[in-house]
Motif scaffolding. Structure first.
Motif, PDB file in Angstrom:
ATOM      1  N   GLY A 166      92.050  31.931  -5.444  1.00  0.00           N
ATOM      2  CA  GLY A 166      91.849  30.544  -5.793  1.00  0.00           C
ATOM      3  C   GLY A 166      91.077  29.794  -4.733  1.00  0.00           C
ATOM      4  N   PRO A 167      90.497  28.624  -5.106  1.00  0.00           N
ATOM      5  CA  PRO A 167      89.722  27.834  -4.156  1.00  0.00           C
ATOM      6  C   PRO A 167      90.614  27.291  -3.056  1.00  0.00           C
ATOM      7  CG  PRO A 167      90.074  26.604  -6.196  1.00  0.00           C
ATOM      8  CD  PRO A 167      90.549  28.000  -6.439  1.00  0.00           C
ATOM      9  N   ILE A 168      90.095  27.286  -1.837  1.00  0.00           N
ATOM     10  CA  ILE A 168      90.816  26.792  -0.685  1.00  0.00           C
ATOM     11  C   ILE A 168      90.081  25.569  -0.158  1.00  0.00           C
ATOM     12  CG2 ILE A 168      91.648  27.359   1.635  1.00  0.00           C
ATOM     13  CD1 ILE A 168      92.944  29.012  -0.541  1.00  0.00           C
ATOM     14  N   PRO A 169      90.779  24.457   0.145  1.00  0.00           N
ATOM     15  CA  PRO A 169      90.111  23.261   0.657  1.00  0.00           C
ATOM     16  C   PRO A 169      89.522  23.514   2.035  1.00  0.00           C
ATOM     17  CG  PRO A 169      92.485  23.053   0.853  1.00  0.00           C
ATOM     18  CD  PRO A 169      92.225  24.286   0.058  1.00  0.00           C
ATOM     19  N   LYS A 219      80.891  25.019   7.096  1.00  0.00           N
ATOM     20  CA  LYS A 219      79.551  24.860   6.533  1.00  0.00           C
ATOM     21  C   LYS A 219      79.382  25.555   5.191  1.00  0.00           C
ATOM     22  CE  LYS A 219      77.326  24.354  11.049  1.00  0.00           C
ATOM     23  NZ  LYS A 219      76.313  24.898  12.000  1.00  0.00           N
ATOM     24  N   LEU A 220      80.446  26.184   4.721  1.00  0.00           N
ATOM     25  CA  LEU A 220      80.365  26.904   3.453  1.00  0.00           C
ATOM     26  C   LEU A 220      80.617  25.967   2.280  1.00  0.00           C
ATOM     27  CD1 LEU A 220      80.552  29.232   5.484  1.00  0.00           C
ATOM     28  CD2 LEU A 220      82.008  30.436   3.852  1.00  0.00           C
ATOM     29  N   SER A 221      79.956  26.233   1.167  1.00  0.00           N
ATOM     30  CA  SER A 221      80.212  25.474  -0.055  1.00  0.00           C
ATOM     31  C   SER A 221      81.561  25.920  -0.624  1.00  0.00           C
ATOM     32  CB  SER A 221      79.111  25.751  -1.084  1.00  0.00           C
ATOM     33  OG  SER A 221      79.195  27.099  -1.533  1.00  0.00           O
ATOM     34  N   PRO A 222      82.143  25.127  -1.530  1.00  0.00           N
ATOM     35  CA  PRO A 222      83.417  25.547  -2.130  1.00  0.00           C
ATOM     36  C   PRO A 222      83.332  26.934  -2.774  1.00  0.00           C
ATOM     37  CG  PRO A 222      83.019  23.242  -2.605  1.00  0.00           C
ATOM     38  CD  PRO A 222      81.774  23.761  -1.951  1.00  0.00           C
ATOM     39  N   ARG A 223      82.230  27.231  -3.433  1.00  0.00           N
ATOM     40  CA  ARG A 223      82.083  28.545  -4.058  1.00  0.00           C
ATOM     41  C   ARG A 223      82.021  29.652  -3.006  1.00  0.00           C
ATOM     42  NH1 ARG A 223      78.228  32.085  -4.756  1.00  0.00           N
ATOM     43  NH2 ARG A 223      78.251  33.514  -6.561  1.00  0.00           N
ATOM     44  N   GLU A 224      81.254  29.423  -1.915  1.00  0.00           N
ATOM     45  CA  GLU A 224      81.151  30.421  -0.852  1.00  0.00           C
ATOM     46  C   GLU A 224      82.499  30.625  -0.170  1.00  0.00           C
ATOM     47  OE1 GLU A 224      76.489  29.751   0.565  1.00  0.00           O
ATOM     48  OE2 GLU A 224      78.108  28.516   1.405  1.00  0.00           O
ATOM     49  N   ARG A 225      83.217  29.541   0.044  1.00  0.00           N
ATOM     50  CA  ARG A 225      84.529  29.634   0.678  1.00  0.00           C
ATOM     51  C   ARG A 225      85.484  30.462  -0.187  1.00  0.00           C
ATOM     52  NH1 ARG A 225      85.306  24.564   0.903  1.00  0.00           N
ATOM     53  NH2 ARG A 225      84.004  24.320   2.740  1.00  0.00           N
ATOM     54  N   GLU A 226      85.440  30.216  -1.475  1.00  0.00           N
ATOM     55  CA  GLU A 226      86.297  30.978  -2.385  1.00  0.00           C
ATOM     56  C   GLU A 226      85.908  32.450  -2.390  1.00  0.00           C
ATOM     57  OE1 GLU A 226      87.764  30.951  -7.068  1.00  0.00           O
ATOM     58  OE2 GLU A 226      86.224  29.559  -6.384  1.00  0.00           O
ATOM     59  N   LEU A 227      84.605  32.715  -2.351  1.00  0.00           N
ATOM     60  CA  LEU A 227      84.123  34.094  -2.345  1.00  0.00           C
ATOM     61  C   LEU A 227      84.610  34.832  -1.099  1.00  0.00           C
ATOM     62  CD1 LEU A 227      82.289  36.214  -3.733  1.00  0.00           C
ATOM     63  CD2 LEU A 227      80.381  35.301  -2.384  1.00  0.00           C
ATOM     64  N   ALA A 260      78.587  38.478   5.300  1.00  0.00           N
ATOM     65  CA  ALA A 260      77.661  37.875   6.260  1.00  0.00           C
ATOM     66  C   ALA A 260      76.211  38.083   5.826  1.00  0.00           C
ATOM     67  CB  ALA A 260      77.894  38.465   7.648  1.00  0.00           C
ATOM     68  N   ALA A 261      75.930  39.224   5.206  1.00  0.00           N
ATOM     69  CA  ALA A 261      74.580  39.488   4.708  1.00  0.00           C
ATOM     70  C   ALA A 261      74.254  38.621   3.495  1.00  0.00           C
ATOM     71  CB  ALA A 261      74.437  40.969   4.352  1.00  0.00           C
ATOM     72  N   GLU A 262      75.277  38.247   2.745  1.00  0.00           N
ATOM     73  CA  GLU A 262      75.084  37.480   1.515  1.00  0.00           C
ATOM     74  C   GLU A 262      75.126  35.974   1.731  1.00  0.00           C
ATOM     75  OE1 GLU A 262      77.315  36.996  -2.846  1.00  0.00           O
ATOM     76  OE2 GLU A 262      77.843  38.639  -1.487  1.00  0.00           O
ATOM     77  N   ILE A 263      75.896  35.517   2.740  1.00  0.00           N
ATOM     78  CA  ILE A 263      76.101  34.081   2.959  1.00  0.00           C
ATOM     79  C   ILE A 263      75.589  33.716   4.360  1.00  0.00           C
ATOM     80  CG2 ILE A 263      77.793  32.210   3.016  1.00  0.00           C
ATOM     81  CD1 ILE A 263      79.624  33.971   1.303  1.00  0.00           C
ATOM     82  N   PRO A 264      74.390  33.166   4.469  1.00  0.00           N
ATOM     83  CA  PRO A 264      73.808  32.850   5.783  1.00  0.00           C
ATOM     84  C   PRO A 264      74.681  31.943   6.646  1.00  0.00           C
ATOM     85  CG  PRO A 264      72.131  32.712   4.074  1.00  0.00           C
ATOM     86  CD  PRO A 264      73.449  32.875   3.367  1.00  0.00           C
ATOM     87  N   ASN A 265      75.303  30.933   6.045  1.00  0.00           N
ATOM     88  CA  ASN A 265      76.118  30.009   6.839  1.00  0.00           C
ATOM     89  C   ASN A 265      77.352  30.686   7.432  1.00  0.00           C
ATOM     90  OD1 ASN A 265      74.562  27.693   6.785  1.00  0.00           O
ATOM     91  ND2 ASN A 265      75.463  26.946   4.882  1.00  0.00           N
ATOM     92  N   LEU A 266      77.836  31.717   6.783  1.00  0.00           N
ATOM     93  CA  LEU A 266      78.949  32.472   7.348  1.00  0.00           C
ATOM     94  C   LEU A 266      78.470  33.260   8.570  1.00  0.00           C
ATOM     95  CD1 LEU A 266      81.871  33.529   7.261  1.00  0.00           C
ATOM     96  CD2 LEU A 266      81.068  35.350   5.731  1.00  0.00           C
ATOM     97  N   ALA A 267      77.298  33.887   8.452  1.00  0.00           N
ATOM     98  CA  ALA A 267      76.735  34.632   9.578  1.00  0.00           C
ATOM     99  C   ALA A 267      76.472  33.707  10.762  1.00  0.00           C
ATOM    100  CB  ALA A 267      75.448  35.331   9.150  1.00  0.00           C
TER     101      ALA A 267
END
Length: 257
Positions: A10-13, A42-50, A142-149
């Motif tokens: 589930g989505p996390i705030p 810096k992650l979007s809600p969708r990226e955070r959930e992913l 990290a390869a898929e989400i630049p802001n995570l890297a």
């Protein structure tokens, strides 16, 4: 006891740092005390959930080990609540605390993926909730989400600077200066006004303090007793009350703003 890990669903705030959640580390640069931006900020809600769908939550009681020096390394842990103490143990068994990391930080470095061993240990210094991100999954994310890297790089850069600053303080400052510096830092993070001065409203034993300043528990106990005789501090059971911050400022000497 370490509770069973649960897959995070589930989505996390976004991470919100509660008052007093700044990282606790021994550095002369006050700008570093707050720690790096939380990894997920810096992650979007969708990226955070992913990201968090790949994680497994663990709950630890105070004193439980999260990872051990020399043990197999696999990924990182995001701190959701509580405080994790990271420390190095010498071949002779002497410990030096590297930092206490709080909500929003990650622990488990300097390697963040997999295939090596831990360079130091991590233990819960309070009841904690963490999310484990395994190395293989973290590498793909990290390869898929630049802001995570970018967040991982910023976090590792910050930690590297902190550990370098710790080495510099251990090599250039006396133990007394380091103790005064740490007490003032504890006042900033956990200070609560009291009739006698400022209470450090957090549980740190003399051994905990010794591990941070590079001393023995006996030395810390004797030093605090001498400070109490001079009216600088008052010890009340497990608490320390700071009465003369001005004297501590003089004892620690110059610090970088």
């Amino acid at each position: 006891m370490l509770q069973a890990a649960n897959v995070v669903r589930g989505p996390i705030p976004p991470t919100v740092r509660p008052a007093g959640s700044s990282s606790l580390l021994l550095t002369e640069n006050q700008r570093w005390i707050g720690g790096p931006p939380p990894l997920m900020d810096k992650l979007s809600p969708r990226e955070r959930e992913l990201v968090l769908k790949q994680g497994r939550r663990k709950v630890l009681n105070r004193g439980q080990t999260l990872f051990s020096q020399g043990g197999k390394h696999d990924g990182i842990w995001l701190i959701e609540s509580g405080r994790i103490r990271v420390f190095y143990t010498s071949p002779l068994g002497r410990e030096i605390t590297l930092a206490y990391w709080h909500v929003g930080n990650f622990v488990g470095g300097p390697e963040v993926f997999e295939g090596t061993v831990h360079q130091w240990s991590g233990v819960a210094s309070s009841n904690c909730s963490v999310v484990h991100l395994p190395g293989k999954e973290l590498r793909s994310l990290a390869a898929e989400i630049p802001n995570l890297a970018i967040g991982l790089i910023e976090g590792l850069t910050f930690k590297g600077k902190c550990y370098s600053a710790l080495a510099q303080m251990l090599g250039t400052r006396s133990i007394t200066q380091r103790l005064a510096h740490l007490l003032l830092h504890l006042v900033e993070l956990y200070g609560v006004d009291d009739a006698d001065g400022t209470v450090i409203a957090a549980a740190f034993t003399h051994a905990d303090i010794a591990h941070m300043v590079g001393a023995t528990r006996q030395w810390v106990t004797i030093s605090l007793k001498r400070m109490q005789e001079k009216g600088i501090v008052v010890t009340k059971r497990s608490q320390i009350v700071i009465c003369r911050t001005d004297v501590l400022e003089e004892m620690r000497g110059h610090a970088t703003d």
